[in-house]
Design a protein around this motif. Structure first.
Motif, PDB file in Angstrom:
ATOM      1  N   SER A   1     -15.521  -3.774  33.348  1.00 42.85           N
ATOM      2  CA  SER A   1     -14.795  -2.855  32.468  1.00 42.85           C
ATOM      3  C   SER A   1     -13.735  -3.595  31.672  1.00 42.85           C
ATOM      4  O   SER A   1     -13.565  -3.364  30.472  1.00 42.85           O
TER       5      SER A   1
ATOM      6  N   PHE B   1     -13.907  -4.909  23.138  1.00 40.70           N
ATOM      7  CA  PHE B   1     -13.620  -3.772  22.249  1.00 40.70           C
ATOM      8  C   PHE B   1     -12.357  -4.009  21.442  1.00 40.70           C
ATOM      9  O   PHE B   1     -12.325  -3.819  20.235  1.00 40.70           O
TER      10      PHE B   1
ATOM     11  N   ILE C   1     -11.213   4.602  29.986  1.00 44.31           N
ATOM     12  CA  ILE C   1     -12.530   4.851  29.410  1.00 44.31           C
ATOM     13  C   ILE C   1     -12.716   6.355  29.340  1.00 44.31           C
ATOM     14  O   ILE C   1     -12.597   7.054  30.346  1.00 44.31           O
TER      15      ILE C   1
ATOM     16  N   VAL D   1     -16.384   5.578  25.835  1.00 43.38           N
ATOM     17  CA  VAL D   1     -15.722   4.760  24.813  1.00 43.38           C
ATOM     18  C   VAL D   1     -14.442   4.172  25.396  1.00 43.38           C
ATOM     19  O   VAL D   1     -13.642   4.880  26.014  1.00 43.38           O
ATOM     20  N   LEU D   2     -14.252   2.878  25.195  1.00 42.17           N
ATOM     21  CA  LEU D   2     -13.122   2.150  25.753  1.00 42.17           C
ATOM     22  C   LEU D   2     -11.890   2.331  24.876  1.00 42.17           C
ATOM     23  O   LEU D   2     -11.975   2.257  23.655  1.00 42.17           O
ATOM     24  N   SER D   3     -10.749   2.566  25.513  1.00 41.62           N
ATOM     25  CA  SER D   3      -9.537   2.811  24.744  1.00 41.62           C
ATOM     26  C   SER D   3      -8.321   2.410  25.562  1.00 41.62           C
ATOM     27  O   SER D   3      -8.444   1.793  26.621  1.00 41.62           O
TER      28      SER D   3
ATOM     29  N   ASN E   1     -19.160  -0.436  23.807  1.00 37.44           N
ATOM     30  CA  ASN E   1     -18.745   0.677  24.645  1.00 37.44           C
ATOM     31  C   ASN E   1     -19.687   0.770  25.838  1.00 37.44           C
ATOM     32  O   ASN E   1     -20.549  -0.101  26.025  1.00 37.44           O
TER      33      ASN E   1
ATOM     34  N   ARG F   1     -21.751   3.333  26.362  1.00 32.62           N
ATOM     35  CA  ARG F   1     -22.772   4.325  26.057  1.00 32.62           C
ATOM     36  C   ARG F   1     -24.160   3.684  26.110  1.00 32.62           C
ATOM     37  O   ARG F   1     -24.312   2.481  25.873  1.00 32.62           O
TER      38      ARG F   1
ATOM     39  N   THR G   1     -22.804   2.936  18.696  1.00 34.37           N
ATOM     40  CA  THR G   1     -21.786   1.893  18.522  1.00 34.37           C
ATOM     41  C   THR G   1     -20.406   2.463  18.232  1.00 34.37           C
ATOM     42  O   THR G   1     -19.519   1.742  17.771  1.00 34.37           O
TER      43      THR G   1
ATOM     44  N   MET H   1     -16.658   3.543  18.292  1.00 36.08           N
ATOM     45  CA  MET H   1     -15.442   3.011  18.904  1.00 36.08           C
ATOM     46  C   MET H   1     -14.274   3.911  18.504  1.00 36.08           C
ATOM     47  O   MET H   1     -14.465   4.918  17.825  1.00 36.08           O
ATOM     48  N   THR H   2     -13.093   3.552  18.928  1.00 36.99           N
ATOM     49  CA  THR H   2     -11.902   4.321  18.586  1.00 36.99           C
ATOM     50  C   THR H   2     -10.904   3.447  17.856  1.00 36.99           C
ATOM     51  O   THR H   2     -10.848   2.236  18.081  1.00 36.99           O
TER      52      THR H   2
END
Length: 557
Positions: A7, A14, A110, A115-117, A472, A474, A491, A493-494
């Motif tokens: 992770s 990311f 996550i 989606v990773l943030s 991510n 997904r 694909t 993302m944030t």
């Protein structure tokens, strides 16, 4: 342990790809000497204030500085100071990745969408490590929020005097600008703060020397005799009276050693203001007993008000884009321009990707595989210089229509809640993403941008490259790089522009008072129905100043 390491690795990737390593981190060269900022371990067991602000971030800092003009203010920030950081996280471009991955400054999570943030954990909030782009909200946002336009403009100017600058527009940014114009994102509006259709140069919170300024700098406006800021102060609960009309009385906060302190309101005019962000503000209301009873009761939280709308309406502007390796050297550039399209997209760019050596090697080796060529891309990067020769062009969907929700994981305030944004649940959002990606492709194929393109690389090759990266968590599909719809979904993302959870008209009124509770407000992005402007930081800081002025006016009227 393996899952955690994976992770973290994905999260690192990311952050690199979302920001390109081009955005400097931290503070200006001359850090302000705030005598009123202390570690929370120095706090007395009980103290009394006119205003208690939970969260010293993008909204909390300008709000606190304003209220301190004529009232006694306490700010409780769960993170540390952006001005006291390790040498490895000094404010330069080379150390960007090290800085952002410092868990004391940004807490990774996550979303339930995979989606990773991350969420801010530092005085100054997200302005301490965001992309730096500064642009006003659209007229529609100001009108729907019922804000006074004159005071809005005054509040923007108050922010801009302290920490906003006109950015340079060098070769990469110039090529993207001209490519936007070729792609039909017209007219060209030059440098402006205004949110208007077409292509424009925006402002930045990076100065001419490339040093970052943040919302924490706005505390220079504060009256040092009327304000106290405690760092590493975690608030697990707001103290509310029970009965037919609950009232906020104070807060409990824990210092870095786990010792509990109380901060109480002085009188009936006093208020608690939650400015903990789109994740933290609904979380704190729930922990305090204001939220959906069916979620709070199983966690053993005493329900003060059954408020089912707390945590609802969560949204995030989905981001997708292309990485473009360049045959020419590129400058390290910040986001300095934006294309605001009629179709509902915002197009931005950056250059000078800073990657770990292993990832430079991965991209260099796999480019040849994607192209089915034996060509070696030795000039993509080297073990001595890990900054990728190239950049990224991204599109962000305006809105979006798709909404989700936030739920508590536990009663621990340090746990990030479960949040689901439901990216592209609404077909309209997916349609906008496809249109945005088509604009990005047109820019890459434009004559203006051709000097930064390898002739042997098609836009399909660039799509394949991005689709292969673990951006991510997904699932991937075979047609990811064939269908732009699937590319958008896989694909996504944030850019950390999430909002909602304490929306106006549902959780708070138009003066940001929590419905059904006296002496309690929420002032931050959690109150937004949509993210203002192309990038929200300007409006969040403006709102902190704006509401500080309004609250003082009400107090003295």
């Amino acid at each position: 342990m393996l899952q955690i390491l994976v992770s973290w690795k994905l999260f690192s990737i990311f952050l690199i790809l979302a920001n390109l390593g081009v955005f400097q981190f931290g503070q200006s060269e001359t850090a302000p000497n705030y005598s009123f900022v202390e570690e929370s371990t120095s706090a007395p067991p009980i103290s009394y204030y006119d205003y208690i602000i939970v969260g010293g971030g993008t909204a909390g800092c300008p709000l606190a500085a304003t209220l301190s003009e004529s009232a006694n203010v306490l700010v409780l920030e769960r993170g540390g100071s952006p001005y006291v950081i390790k040498p490895t996280t000094k404010t330069d471009q080379v150390n960007f990745l090290t800085a952002v991955l410092d868990a004391s400054l940004a807490q990774p999570f996550i979303s339930e969408d995979g989606v990773l943030s991350h969420r801010a954990r530092v005085l100054g909030g997200g302005t301490v490590f965001n992309a730096g782009f500064y642009s006003h909200a659209e007229t529609e946002f100001v009108r729907e929020a019922g804000l006074d336009e004159s005071l809005v403009n005054d509040s923007y100017r108050w922010v801009e005097k302290k920490l906003v600058f006109e950015p340079p527009v060098l070769q990469w940014q110039s090529a993207v600008r001209d490519g936007l114009l070729e792609a039909g994102v017209l007219p060209y509006n030059g440098f402006t703060y205004d949110h208007i259709y077409g292509t424009k140069i925006g402002a930045s919170i990076f100065d001419k020397d490339g040093h970052r300024h943040s919302a924490a700098d706005l505390l220079e406006y504060a009256n040092p005799n009327n304000i106290k800021v405690y760092l590493h102060a975690t608030v697990p609960k707001i103290l509310l009276t029970t009965g037919s009309r609950p009232k906020a009385e104070g807060v409990i906060f824990e210092d870095a050693k786990g010792i509990k302190h109380k901060a109480l309101l002085k009188d009936s005019k006093s208020e608690i203001i939650v400015a903990a962000g789109a994740m933290g503000s609904p979380q704190l209301l729930m922990l305090s007993g204001v939220g959906p009873a069916n979620q709070l009761e199983p966690l053993g939280i005493d329900v003060v008000i059954d408020q089912p709308m707390v945590g609802q309406g969560m949204a995030d502007n989905p981001l997708n884009g292309l990485i473009i390796p360049s045959p020419l050297p590129v400058e390290i550039s910040l986001v300095s321009l934006v294309g605001i399209t009629q179709s509902g997209n915002y197009i931005e760019a950056g250059s000078g990707l800073n990657l770990a050596p292993s990832w430079i090697g991965w991209i260099s080796n796999n480019l040849a595989n994607f192209l089915n060529q034996t060509v070696k891309f030795n000039n993509i990067g080297s073990t001595l210089n890990t900054r990728l020769k190239g950049g990224i062009i991204i599109e962000k969907v305006k809105g979006p229509i798709s909404k989700g929700n936030l739920e508590l994981k536990s009663t621990n305030p340090n746990d990030t809640p479960k949040v689901k944004f439901n990216y592209f649940q609404a077909p309209e959002d997916l349609r906008k993403c496809v249109q945005g990606m088509e604009t990005v492709i047109n820019i890459v194929n434009s004559k203006a941008f051709s000097i930064f393109r390898y002739e042997i690389m098609s836009t399909q090759d660039l799509l394949n490259l991005v689709a292969a990266l673990p951006l991510n968590l997904r699932p991937r599909h075979l047609n990811t790089a064939i269908s732009l719809e699937q590319f958008c979904i896989d694909t996504v993302m944030t850019l950390w522009h999430y909002h909602g959870g304490c929306q106006v008209g549902k959780v708070v009124d138009q003066n940001y008072r929590v419905l059904g509770v006296d002496g309690l407000r929420v002032i931050d992005g959690s109150t937004f129905n949509f993210s203002p402007g192309t990038n929200p930081q300007a409006t969040v800081m403006m709102l902190g100043r704006y509401m500080g002025v309004r609250i003082l006016q009400d107090r003295h009227s």
